[in-house]
Design an enzyme around this catalytic site. Structure first.
Site, PDB file in Angstrom:
ATOM      1  N   HIS A 127       0.858  -1.184   0.000  1.00 36.00           N
ATOM      2  CA  HIS A 127       0.000   0.000   0.000  1.00 36.00           C
ATOM      3  C   HIS A 127       0.890   1.228   0.000  1.00 36.00           C
ATOM      4  O   HIS A 127       2.077   1.167   0.363  1.00 36.00           O
ATOM      5  CB  HIS A 127      -0.944   0.023   1.201  1.00 36.00           C
ATOM      6  N   HIS A 129       1.121   5.327   1.178  1.00 35.78           N
ATOM      7  CA  HIS A 129       0.595   6.466   1.936  1.00 35.78           C
ATOM      8  C   HIS A 129       0.906   7.758   1.196  1.00 35.78           C
ATOM      9  O   HIS A 129       2.036   7.967   0.737  1.00 35.78           O
ATOM     10  CB  HIS A 129       1.227   6.523   3.332  1.00 35.78           C
ATOM     11  N   TYR A 210       5.581   8.925  12.630  1.00 35.39           N
ATOM     12  CA  TYR A 210       5.019   7.665  12.120  1.00 35.39           C
ATOM     13  C   TYR A 210       5.842   7.084  10.974  1.00 35.39           C
ATOM     14  O   TYR A 210       6.312   5.946  11.059  1.00 35.39           O
ATOM     15  CB  TYR A 210       3.577   7.892  11.676  1.00 35.39           C
ATOM     16  N   GLY A 399     -56.938  41.839  49.500  1.00 37.32           N
ATOM     17  CA  GLY A 399     -57.658  42.923  50.141  1.00 37.32           C
ATOM     18  C   GLY A 399     -58.452  43.705  49.120  1.00 37.32           C
ATOM     19  O   GLY A 399     -58.517  43.346  47.935  1.00 37.32           O
ATOM     20  N   ALA A 401     -59.753  46.836  46.555  1.00 36.52           N
ATOM     21  CA  ALA A 401     -59.071  47.475  45.433  1.00 36.52           C
ATOM     22  C   ALA A 401     -58.317  48.713  45.897  1.00 36.52           C
ATOM     23  O   ALA A 401     -58.658  49.335  46.910  1.00 36.52           O
ATOM     24  CB  ALA A 401     -60.086  47.834  44.349  1.00 36.52           C
ATOM     25  N   THR A 403     -55.338  49.171  47.178  1.00 34.28           N
ATOM     26  CA  THR A 403     -54.593  49.126  48.442  1.00 34.28           C
ATOM     27  C   THR A 403     -53.103  48.847  48.236  1.00 34.28           C
ATOM     28  O   THR A 403     -52.373  48.704  49.218  1.00 34.28           O
ATOM     29  CB  THR A 403     -55.185  48.050  49.367  1.00 34.28           C
ATOM     30  N   SER A 406     -51.130  45.170  43.671  1.00 31.23           N
ATOM     31  CA  SER A 406     -50.533  44.927  42.352  1.00 31.23           C
ATOM     32  C   SER A 406     -49.251  45.707  42.141  1.00 31.23           C
ATOM     33  O   SER A 406     -48.338  45.228  41.461  1.00 31.23           O
ATOM     34  CB  SER A 406     -51.540  45.272  41.247  1.00 31.23           C
TER      35      SER A 406
END
EC number: 3.1.21.-
Length: 672
Positions: A127, A129, A210, A399, A401, A403, A406
């Site tokens: 082979h 490479h 290698y 409670g 409204a 107050t 929110s």
């Protein structure tokens, strides 16, 4: 390393490989296989037909020269001439294939770096490479190069085959060579896509570590693995003998070894990934880090704070889903790594704490209208936001409204940012927006009805799974809940039937804040920076957002009937040169007390006042007199200095008036 210890060829090859050490190249393998066509056997050494093209002949002579020059004269090679000739022909055919592909790409051979080495393997046999690369090569072209080389390789093998074949058999041989991929490319398999992608290698490292370490074939037929010959684009390794090749490999290894070894820590996730990240993945991860850092939790925030990354993702294929998924990861990260209290606290401007007055905040004013200890109420709310309330995981503002329910809930939700809203109108999927959130906001809660059990689980901080529209079920992790309502949510009605068994469990899950004082119309909204400053003030003054700290400060955990008015907070005033503190004992003026002060005669003698002049000060009790008296007292307090006699006289006249003083001073003193 001494310069005269090694030959110029060895040093030149080593330096050349070091220059190419970081160059990425393709790695190909040329091979043949044993084939049988109509009883005719074709092996690896059946391609020795004389080549007719001048270029092929020139390449074959070059291979012969390389073999002769690289032989070691100290020992005699026993490789037979037929094996040598076959290797020479293979070398010329491989290089011919490379040059033809370069020609189709209009790439000059001088611009390419390549290396060729013919080898023999015990299992694979012969082979070759091939490493090849250059500035015009890219990783995406690897498979195209393999296909082109495979086509040319099969064609030239058929031309060089010395077995007598019919035209049909030659065509069949070429088909076998192309279909069997007698030219292979080094690839890696992607773990997710399960597809093969080109794997580039480093030119210098691959050769030195290698190829140059192998032994040369010296017998025929070859018994062990090794190399026949090698060549390269720089003419560096062509004529190196085996010993010199090993020396180059050693020198290269020594020179490339780092002087100091850096210790790198690889996480389990990186080890598991074990793959090359694409540029798209890196871009998404970078964008995600920026979104988390800037606390982006909605598409609108992304558009305003990171418009470039938003447009970049939107322009990609499937950009809408990509935006959605990226934002979901961001909110999930915030929900799992931060609490609502953490997100609020990090927005506080700590430099302003010196002049921050807790009683002047609108939130504390609302609580003060009810006579509550606003520090205690804020401390309890922060414990719930920090997921430290235990089963009591919900803050309930209820409670009449107007107050302030929110506006407080809205200020907390805005400070958190990553908030999910309960949608009562979506009967089937009311919690569709509540996954991966730091806070769940239920505005104007009403009768829970059929959803009461799910509500109780969420309000107590349990981990449950909910259904989502168009998706599968999804898990909600323990998340604080903030709720406002005008109704009595502890009364559950299913159809026409009241279910009293749910009343106490609901109360056990709520931090009950019952607001009854109607706010004036010009009260205004809670500032967006108010709750971050409240949280920072509590932390600075030792009110940690944990239930242990709460119990240490206030005696017990809060329950449904908690008395927020106890213990009382002393009336706060400003201390000179420091922030206002709610626990400073207030000073008072004579007019601030509900009693009159009558001085004794001995006291007047000690004062040694001059005779009374004509009083111009109004009589005590009028509005003007009261204002004057307060002004005099305030001047004394603000100055923090000893008053003069004229100031004392002025204060006495302002407090008691002229006539009462004369009458009191003229009466005889009776000590009995």
């Amino acid at each position: 390393m001494a310069g005269n210890a090694y030959s110029d060829e060895v040093l030149g090859t080593t330096n050349w490989l070091k220059e190419k050490s970081n160059q990425e190249v393709f790695s190909f393998v040329f091979k043949t296989e044993d084939v049988q066509l109509n009883g005719k056997d074709i092996g690896w050494n059946n391609y020795k037909k004389e080549l007719q093209e001048d270029e092929l002949k020139s390449l074959q002579r070059g291979a012969e020269t390389t073999w002769d020059q690289s032989e070691d004269m100290e020992w005699e090679s026993t490789v037979d001439e037929m094996t040598k000739k076959q290797v020479f022909i293979y070398d010329s055919l491989v290089k011919k294939c490379l040059f033809e592909v370069l020609s189709t790409k209009n790439i000059a051979p001088a611009d390419v770096t390549w290396f060729v080495q013919h080898e023999w393997g015990k299992d694979q046999g012969w082979h070759c490479h091939v490493l090849i690369g250059g500035k015009d090569f890219s990783q995406a072209q690897g498979k195209w190069w393999r296909r082109q080389l495979n086509v040319y390789w099969s064609r030239w093998l058929v031309t060089a085959c010395n077995v007598q074949l019919t035209p049909a058999e030659r065509i069949k041989l070429r088909e076998i060579a192309e279909d069997s991929e007698w030219v292979t490319l080094l690839t890696y398999k992607h773990k997710q896509t399960k597809k093969d992608y080109t794997k580039c290698v480093l030119f210098g490292n691959m050769i030195a570590y290698y190829f140059l370490t192998k032994k040369k074939i010296s017998t025929s037929p070859p018994r062990d693995g090794g190399y026949f010959l090698s060549s390269d684009s720089g003419w560096k390794t062509n004529f190196l003998k085996e010993g010199e090749r090993h020396l180059v490999s050693k020198l290269y290894t020594d020179d490339m070894r780092p002087e100091t070894v850096e210790t790198t820590v690889t996480t389990a996730q990186e080890t598991k990934r074990g793959r090359i990240q694409t540029k798209k993945e890196v871009s998404i991860k970078t964008t995600l880090k920026e979104l988390v850092h800037k606390r982006v939790t909605s598409p609108e925030d992304w558009m305003m704070m990171q418009p470039d990354s938003y447009i970049e993702m939107m322009a990609q294929p499937g950009g809408e889903n990509l935006l959605k998924n990226t934002l979901e990861i961001c909110t999930l990260t915030l929900a799992r790594t931060k609490t609502a209290f953490d997100l609020i606290l990090e927005k506080a401007e700590t430099s302003k704490l010196t002049n921050f007055s807790l009683p002047d905040t609108r939130t504390c004013k609302i609580f003060a209208f009810h006579g509550w200890n606003y520090v205690k109420v804020c401390h309890a709310i922060c414990c719930v936001l920090n997921r430290q309330g235990g089963k009591r995981n919900t803050v309930l503002f209820h409670g009449p409204a107007s107050t302030g329910k929110s506006i407080i809930a809205q200020a907390i939700a805005q400070a958190v940012g990553n908030v999910g809203c309960y949608n009562a109108a979506n009967v089937n999927f009311p919690f569709n927006d509540c996954t991966n959130k730091n806070l769940i906001w239920v505005e104007e809660a009403g009768n829970f009805g059929q959803q009461v059990n799910q509500f109780k689980a969420i309000c107590s901080g349990q981990t449950i799974r909910i259904d989502q529209k168009g998706k599968g079920s999804k898990q909600i992790e323990p998340t604080p809940v903030i709720m406002t309502t005008n109704e009595n949510i502890t009364v559950v009605r299913i159809g026409c039937e009241e279910r009293p068994e749910h009343t106490q469990p609901i109360r056990d899950r709520m931090l009950n804040i019952h607001l009854t004082h109607t706010l004036p119309g010009d009260f205004g909204l809670v500032d967006k920076n108010e709750w971050p400053m409240i949280c920072a003030w509590l932390v600075k003054n030792g009110y940690q957002s944990t239930m242990a700290s709460y119990c240490a400060k206030w005696g017990k955990v809060p329950d449904w009937s908690e008395n927020w008015a106890e213990p009382k907070v002393p009336t706060p005033i400003n201390s000179l040169g420091s922030a206002r503190s709610p626990f400073t004992t207030p000073k008072s003026t004579p007019l601030s007390q509900n009693y009159a002060i009558t001085p004794l005669a001995s006291d007047l003698e000690d004062l040694a006042l001059e005779p009374w002049s004509t009083p111009n000060t109004p009589v005590a009790g009028t509005a003007e007199t009261q204002n004057t008296g307060e002004a005099g007292s305030k001047a004394c307090q603000d100055g923090q200095l000893s008053p003069t006699w004229s100031e004392i006289e002025e204060d006495l006249r302002a407090c008691f008036g002229a006539e009462p003083l004369k009458r009191d001073f003229s009466e005889p003193l009776n000590l009995d």
